[in-house]
Design a protein around this motif. Sequence first.
Motif, PDB file in Angstrom:
ATOM      1  N   LEU A 130       4.964   6.854  -6.010  1.00  0.00           N
ATOM      2  CA  LEU A 130       4.211   5.717  -5.450  1.00  0.00           C
ATOM      3  C   LEU A 130       3.047   5.313  -6.353  1.00  0.00           C
ATOM      4  O   LEU A 130       2.691   4.136  -6.441  1.00  0.00           O
ATOM      5  N   THR A 131       2.452   6.315  -7.004  1.00  0.00           N
ATOM      6  CA  THR A 131       1.282   6.008  -7.842  1.00  0.00           C
ATOM      7  C   THR A 131       1.679   5.313  -9.143  1.00  0.00           C
ATOM      8  O   THR A 131       0.843   4.686  -9.787  1.00  0.00           O
ATOM      9  N   ARG A 132       2.949   5.445  -9.536  1.00  0.00           N
ATOM     10  CA  ARG A 132       3.408   4.860 -10.811  1.00  0.00           C
ATOM     11  C   ARG A 132       4.056   3.498 -10.653  1.00  0.00           C
ATOM     12  O   ARG A 132       4.031   2.673 -11.557  1.00  0.00           O
ATOM     13  N   ASP A 133       4.700   3.263  -9.509  1.00  0.00           N
ATOM     14  CA  ASP A 133       5.572   2.093  -9.374  1.00  0.00           C
ATOM     15  C   ASP A 133       4.766   0.779  -9.453  1.00  0.00           C
ATOM     16  O   ASP A 133       3.799   0.592  -8.691  1.00  0.00           O
ATOM     17  N   PRO A 134       5.156  -0.121 -10.339  1.00  0.00           N
ATOM     18  CA  PRO A 134       4.380  -1.362 -10.503  1.00  0.00           C
ATOM     19  C   PRO A 134       4.419  -2.277  -9.277  1.00  0.00           C
ATOM     20  O   PRO A 134       3.577  -3.170  -9.155  1.00  0.00           O
ATOM     21  N   ARG A 135       5.371  -2.057  -8.363  1.00  0.00           N
ATOM     22  CA  ARG A 135       5.432  -2.910  -7.161  1.00  0.00           C
ATOM     23  C   ARG A 135       4.388  -2.514  -6.112  1.00  0.00           C
ATOM     24  O   ARG A 135       4.195  -3.229  -5.135  1.00  0.00           O
ATOM     25  N   VAL A 136       3.753  -1.361  -6.312  1.00  0.00           N
ATOM     26  CA  VAL A 136       2.706  -0.919  -5.368  1.00  0.00           C
ATOM     27  C   VAL A 136       1.356  -1.414  -5.891  1.00  0.00           C
ATOM     28  O   VAL A 136       1.023  -1.233  -7.054  1.00  0.00           O
TER      29      VAL A 136
ATOM     30  N   VAL B  85       0.847  -1.202   0.000  1.00  0.00           N
ATOM     31  CA  VAL B  85       0.000   0.000   0.000  1.00  0.00           C
ATOM     32  C   VAL B  85       0.882   1.252   0.000  1.00  0.00           C
ATOM     33  O   VAL B  85       1.783   1.374   0.835  1.00  0.00           O
ATOM     34  N   GLY B  86       0.631   2.139  -0.939  1.00  0.00           N
ATOM     35  CA  GLY B  86       1.265   3.455  -0.919  1.00  0.00           C
ATOM     36  C   GLY B  86       0.291   4.411  -0.259  1.00  0.00           C
ATOM     37  O   GLY B  86      -0.806   4.632  -0.772  1.00  0.00           O
TER      38      GLY B  86
END
Length: 486
Positions: free
Chosen positions: A222-228, A151-152
């Motif tokens: 945080l909104t872009r990163d595929p790991r989130v 979770v971001g």
Amino acid sequence: MSRTTDRLLLLDGRLVPGTGGAFETINPATEEVLGTAADATAADMDRAIGAARRAFDETAWSTDHAFRARCLNQLRDGLKRRADELRDLTIREVGAPRFLTFGAQLDAPVDDLGWFAGLVESYEWERDLGRAEPMGMASHRRVRREAAGVVGAVTPWNFPHQINLAKLGPALAAGNTVVLKPAPDTPWCAAVLGEVIAEETDIPAGVVNVVTSSDHGLGAQLTRDPRVDLVSFTGSTATGREVMASAAGTLKRVFLELGGKSAFIVLDDADLRAACSYAAFSGVAHAGQGCAITTRILVPRERYAEAAEITAGTLAKLGVGDPQDDRTICGPVISAKQRERIEGYLELAVEEGGAFACGGGRPEGRDKGFWIEPTLITGLPNEARAAREEIFGPVLVLLPHDGDDDAVRVANDSPYGLSGAVHGGDVERARTVARRLRTGTVSVNGGVWYSADVPFGGYKQSGIGREMGVAGFEEYLETKAIAEGL
Ligand code: NAD
């Protein structure tokens, strides 16, 4: 500790400085520099996301319910042990009036962690749907709820503990790992959480990462990163739109708690004096810097002048005060930038034909700090921008209504739908009006909806999803169906 690292990041279980150095945090009541917070860079954020991903994928955090409940209670107890220090910090960094720290600005959200710990134990994580023969194939079906993943959490400055903990509590209870990115105006409130987690709980490394930064871009990262897997955002509606658009690139789930311009409806059978006094008090608490604050006061047209006099009289009596003082209701606004934004709306209100029944500018005798007088704008229609747009300061607008249907129409004539209030002599009638409002929460005759077990959130452009309550907890869960052939 050196002045460049007064408070640190929590990255992968360790308290560390930011690779961007440090940035100042200041007291909005005095402009005094309180000290510095670690200034994280994109590289620090990348590490935080990596740590949260690893902790989710490689530890038993998401499946060990009893351990999570214990850790949440440890966090609550650790924060309680530091309550005096935290209270002082909240007053000095947020400018929050002291009385609010005994409620939503500190004590209440800390206590709420215990409610989420209890929910981990009582929640029905798996439901047995029993046997069926879909398409002639005998099967035993079960539905499981599982953590969403990483979770971001991106948060604003106005109620930092409430919002940080209303994300951490349910996200952790549900079994997620979290990267918390607080607002640059209140980094210490978040950094203290990192300290307590690192020093006073068994929460494993990487499960919570606290990334303070002067750079808003880290929220966008945080909104872009595929790991989130999920972005839980609280902030303005404008930023909420950017979050949603950016998260679309990796099809993340988004949970948005956004702005509001909520109505306070005084019905014609209400005690006008009591209702308008209450509207004035609740409208400028914490200098009006609350998303759910009712800033449009709707009163019966034939009693408009009387309502203006009562409301303005109460606001003038409240005035502004030192947030350290127990009696202060309206403290400073958070920053020079925010004060400028509010002053822009005060100018606009006059251009649009409005007048000030009280306030309308900076209070006298406060040369330091960021202050706006409690203000009542009269004479504007609901269509005026100053009556429709969120000002986020101690500024109320008085609007007339022509009976219950008209009050509901005016209240609902808003792009927002966060909260509302109805005051009336006949409670059944007031309740009927409350049911017709297109908003996520409504207070009737002063009822308080804020509580760990009550879902909070917005209709329309005030947000998507709910925070708090079982509904808020379930925002952080996935649903899995398992069918066994028989
Ligand atoms: P903001 O939208 O400017 O910032 C909120 C957070 O988003 C900050 O941490 C900021 O650094 C980050 N951010 C900025 N740009 C970003 C981007 N492009 N992508 C991701 N993150 C980004 O809001 P603010 O000024 O800090 O707070 C005030 C606003 O918050 C008001 O509009 C208020 O109504 C709203 N709010 C809503 C609720 C609610 O529960 N509905 C509660 C409190 C505050």
